[in-house]
Design an enzyme around this catalytic site. Structure first.
Site, PDB file in Angstrom:
ATOM      1  N   SER A   1       0.825  -1.215   0.000  1.00  0.00           N
ATOM      2  CA  SER A   1       0.000   0.000   0.000  1.00  0.00           C
ATOM      3  C   SER A   1       0.852   1.255   0.000  1.00  0.00           C
ATOM      4  O   SER A   1       1.939   1.293   0.608  1.00  0.00           O
ATOM      5  CB  SER A   1      -0.885  -0.002   1.247  1.00  0.00           C
ATOM      6  OG  SER A   1      -1.514   1.254   1.411  1.00  0.00           O
TER       7      SER A   1
ATOM      8  N   TYR B   1      -2.217   5.252  -4.084  1.00  0.00           N
ATOM      9  CA  TYR B   1      -3.242   6.256  -3.825  1.00  0.00           C
ATOM     10  C   TYR B   1      -2.644   7.514  -4.423  1.00  0.00           C
ATOM     11  O   TYR B   1      -1.644   8.031  -3.906  1.00  0.00           O
ATOM     12  CB  TYR B   1      -3.448   6.445  -2.323  1.00  0.00           C
ATOM     13  CG  TYR B   1      -4.327   5.414  -1.659  1.00  0.00           C
ATOM     14  CD1 TYR B   1      -5.533   5.012  -2.225  1.00  0.00           C
ATOM     15  CD2 TYR B   1      -3.977   4.883  -0.420  1.00  0.00           C
ATOM     16  CE1 TYR B   1      -6.353   4.085  -1.578  1.00  0.00           C
ATOM     17  CE2 TYR B   1      -4.789   3.955   0.224  1.00  0.00           C
ATOM     18  CZ  TYR B   1      -5.979   3.569  -0.367  1.00  0.00           C
ATOM     19  OH  TYR B   1      -6.795   2.661   0.268  1.00  0.00           O
TER      20      TYR B   1
ATOM     21  N   THR C   1      -5.619   2.689  -7.077  1.00  0.00           N
ATOM     22  CA  THR C   1      -6.928   2.577  -6.412  1.00  0.00           C
ATOM     23  C   THR C   1      -7.762   3.808  -6.765  1.00  0.00           C
ATOM     24  O   THR C   1      -7.354   4.944  -6.531  1.00  0.00           O
ATOM     25  CB  THR C   1      -6.738   2.431  -4.893  1.00  0.00           C
ATOM     26  OG1 THR C   1      -5.975   1.246  -4.665  1.00  0.00           O
ATOM     27  CG2 THR C   1      -8.077   2.312  -4.166  1.00  0.00           C
TER      28      THR C   1
ATOM     29  N   LYS D   1      -7.942  -0.419  -9.791  1.00  0.00           N
ATOM     30  CA  LYS D   1      -8.643  -1.085  -8.669  1.00  0.00           C
ATOM     31  C   LYS D   1      -9.895  -0.307  -8.271  1.00  0.00           C
ATOM     32  O   LYS D   1      -9.829   0.905  -8.044  1.00  0.00           O
ATOM     33  CB  LYS D   1      -7.717  -1.188  -7.451  1.00  0.00           C
ATOM     34  CG  LYS D   1      -8.366  -1.829  -6.216  1.00  0.00           C
ATOM     35  CD  LYS D   1      -7.360  -2.025  -5.086  1.00  0.00           C
ATOM     36  CE  LYS D   1      -7.900  -2.876  -3.952  1.00  0.00           C
ATOM     37  NZ  LYS D   1      -8.516  -2.126  -2.875  1.00  0.00           N
TER      38      LYS D   1
ATOM     39  N   HIS E   1     -13.603  -2.378  -2.334  1.00  0.00           N
ATOM     40  CA  HIS E   1     -12.774  -1.976  -1.190  1.00  0.00           C
ATOM     41  C   HIS E   1     -13.292  -2.633   0.100  1.00  0.00           C
ATOM     42  O   HIS E   1     -13.163  -2.075   1.190  1.00  0.00           O
ATOM     43  CB  HIS E   1     -12.784  -0.445  -1.053  1.00  0.00           C
ATOM     44  CG  HIS E   1     -11.510   0.142  -0.518  1.00  0.00           C
ATOM     45  ND1 HIS E   1     -10.663   0.927  -1.273  1.00  0.00           N
ATOM     46  CD2 HIS E   1     -10.942   0.078   0.705  1.00  0.00           C
ATOM     47  CE1 HIS E   1      -9.647   1.329  -0.518  1.00  0.00           C
ATOM     48  NE2 HIS E   1      -9.785   0.813   0.692  1.00  0.00           N
TER      49      HIS E   1
HETATM   50  C1  FNR Z   1      -7.916  -1.962   2.919  1.00  0.00           C
HETATM   51  N1  FNR Z   1      -7.977  -1.783   1.540  1.00  0.00           N
HETATM   52  C2  FNR Z   1      -7.052  -0.998   0.910  1.00  0.00           C
HETATM   53  N2  FNR Z   1      -7.058  -0.876  -0.441  1.00  0.00           N
HETATM   54  C3  FNR Z   1      -6.126  -0.150  -1.076  1.00  0.00           C
HETATM   55  O1  FNR Z   1      -6.153  -0.056  -2.303  1.00  0.00           O
HETATM   56  N3  FNR Z   1      -5.134   0.469  -0.344  1.00  0.00           N
HETATM   57  C4  FNR Z   1      -5.072   0.417   1.001  1.00  0.00           C
HETATM   58  O2  FNR Z   1      -4.178   0.983   1.614  1.00  0.00           O
HETATM   59  C5  FNR Z   1      -6.079  -0.316   1.662  1.00  0.00           C
HETATM   60  N4  FNR Z   1      -6.089  -0.394   3.032  1.00  0.00           N
HETATM   61  C6  FNR Z   1      -6.964  -1.231   3.673  1.00  0.00           C
HETATM   62  C7  FNR Z   1      -6.897  -1.373   5.041  1.00  0.00           C
HETATM   63  C8  FNR Z   1      -7.732  -2.295   5.679  1.00  0.00           C
HETATM   64  C9  FNR Z   1      -7.621  -2.470   7.160  1.00  0.00           C
HETATM   65  C10 FNR Z   1      -8.644  -3.067   4.930  1.00  0.00           C
HETATM   66  C11 FNR Z   1      -9.517  -4.107   5.584  1.00  0.00           C
HETATM   67  C12 FNR Z   1      -8.748  -2.889   3.570  1.00  0.00           C
HETATM   68  C13 FNR Z   1      -8.944  -2.570   0.739  1.00  0.00           C
HETATM   69  C14 FNR Z   1      -8.347  -3.937   0.385  1.00  0.00           C
HETATM   70  O3  FNR Z   1      -7.329  -3.810  -0.562  1.00  0.00           O
HETATM   71  C15 FNR Z   1      -9.419  -4.866  -0.208  1.00  0.00           C
HETATM   72  O4  FNR Z   1     -10.041  -4.259  -1.298  1.00  0.00           O
HETATM   73  C16 FNR Z   1     -10.451  -5.269   0.867  1.00  0.00           C
HETATM   74  O5  FNR Z   1      -9.806  -5.642   2.050  1.00  0.00           O
HETATM   75  C17 FNR Z   1     -11.340  -6.401   0.379  1.00  0.00           C
HETATM   76  O6  FNR Z   1     -12.342  -6.685   1.301  1.00  0.00           O
HETATM   77  P1  FNR Z   1     -12.281  -7.917   2.346  1.00  0.00           P
HETATM   78  O7  FNR Z   1     -12.313  -9.160   1.530  1.00  0.00           O
HETATM   79  O8  FNR Z   1     -11.015  -7.760   3.112  1.00  0.00           O
HETATM   80  O9  FNR Z   1     -13.482  -7.729   3.216  1.00  0.00           O
END
Ligand code: FNR
Length: 380
Positions: A121, A145, A171, A252, A276
């Site tokens: 990330s 990001y 993203t 994404k 997300h």
């Molecule tokens: C994320 N997600 C996320 N996505 C991204 O593009 N950059 C990021 O920094 C983050 N940070 C992040 C932190 C936390 C704590 C979570 C739970 C999620 C989204 C992640 O990449 C992904 O899309 C989701 O976690 C998918 O959902 P589930 O399956 O974890 O519920």
């Protein structure tokens, strides 16, 4: 095999093998503000609950009399063969989930040991260069990001390219943070207070925006990060992004088939169907319910998927609906929180073991067979 064999010897797994028990164990173990951050989502969390629940109305039909004594779960992505079809979704600020504050380095060690790639990330707590070193021979991806400041965005992308990442995952759905009541009730993103956003804090362009280096004045560094965070991207920006790197660009956050078509027409190298995990917008439909529509219009462009994946059968269903690779998000973070790199590796291995066993029992020796078999939507 190892998990079964240990059970036969009476050795219990330190970290549970299924998502529900894993989450319950994590709930008991994680400090409240960390648990809220990982487990929480937008609004009343309807979308994130639906992401998980919707897998239940997709079903597979087993095939018999197929020799499945050996299975091949490998996939090809951007010219590289990966041993399995899963990856670790990008997760920011994982440092707060581990004892030593180095969640990204822990995830990188998992990646090196298992061959499951990670997406680092932008909001990592470890600098992407250190993470790249810890990845060993497993190729990684950098999640962007996009900052408002273009020079800063270009600096992050060029660092990722130099560090050896194999794609830039942009993203699209997070130029502002969604309405997350759990975080807001706890005082507006407590996980960010005092956090070391290492990719920013080590970046020369970011540092040039500060009067004092982040090591001396972390509070101003965080507010400057917040002020520069989050450019709203439009399709013209894809041309700009493609012009600043030779790496493949993955978009994404795409769930609408018209956006998927546009992404493919615009030369995106992969489409990443995801909402997300329901952390950005509430009131949406489950991501898995959009996957086959996205795949249908993507043509030859690979489609990655995440949001709601909790088990090996979820992975196989997403592959059956046309995903090239499937992202595991929250479960691997719970593993990290419970037992560091070992815990996260265990979670991924259990998901893969279940997927492998399901392919064996269902008569799908390869991912191509899974895809050919497809999944059927059952009526409620
Ligand atoms: C994320 N997600 C996320 N996505 C991204 O593009 N950059 C990021 O920094 C983050 N940070 C992040 C932190 C936390 C704590 C979570 C739970 C999620 C989204 C992640 O990449 C992904 O899309 C989701 O976690 C998918 O959902 P589930 O399956 O974890 O519920």
């Amino acid at each position: 095999n190892a998990i079964y064999a240990a059970g036969l010897r009476g050795v219990l797994p330190g970290v549970p093998v299924d998502a529900a028990t894993l989450e319950a164990r994590a709930e008991a173990a994680m400090p409240p503000h960390v648990l809220n951050y990982v487990q929480g989502g937008c609004g009343d969390e309807h979308t994130q609950d639906e992401n998980v629940a919707a897998f239940r109305h997709w079903g597979m039909v087993p095939r018999m009399m197929v020799d499945c004594t050996s299975r091949d779960l490998s996939i090809e992505l951007f010219g590289h063969t990966y041993p399995s079809p899963i990856f670790m979704s990008p997760i920011g600020v994982t440092g707060i989930c581990t004892q030593d504050g180095h969640g990204d380095l822990a995830a990188a060690r998992v990646s090196a040991a298992t061959g499951v790639p990670m997406m680092v990330s932008t909001l990592a707590n470890d600098p992407m260069e250190d993470v790249a070193t810890a990845l060993g021979d497993t190729p990684g991806f950098f999640q962007l990001y996009t900052p408002k400041n273009k020079e800063l965005a270009e600096s992050l992308v060029s660092r990722a390219e130099k560090a050896g990442y194999k794609a830039i995952v942009v993203t699209l759905d997070t130029w502002v943070t969604g309405w997350r009541p759990r975080d807001l009730n706890a005082g507006n993103f407590p996980q960010l207070r005092g956090a070391v956003l290492a990719n920013y804090f080590t970046d020369p362009v970011f540092r040039s925006l500060l009067a004092k280096p982040p090591e001396e004045d972390p509070a101003t560094a965080i507010t400057t990060w917040a002020a520069t965070f989050g450019k709203v991207l439009t399709w013209d920006d894809l041309d700009w992004l493609k012009s600043i790197t030779s790496l493949p660009i993955v978009l994404k956050g795409i769930c609408h088939p018209d956006d998927a078509r546009r992404a493919a027409d615009h030369g995106a190298d992969a489409i990443y169907c995801s909402n997300h995990g329901g952390r950005q917008a509430n009131g949406g439909i489950a991501a898995i319910d959009m996957l086959s529509d996205v795949v249908d219009v993507a043509g030859a462009t690979p489609v990655l998927f995440d949001s709601g994946v909790r088990s090996g059968s979820d992975v196989v269903k997403a592959l059956a609906l046309g995903a090239t690779a499937v992202g595991v998000g929250r479960p691997f973070v719970y593993g990290l929180a419970l037992d560091g790199a070992d815990g996260a590796a265990h979670v991924l291995k259990c998901i893969l073991a279940e997927a492998d066993l399901l392919m064996a029992v269902n008569g799908y020796p390869t991912i191509a067979d899974v895809r050919a078999a497809g999944a059927v939507r059952q009526q409620a």
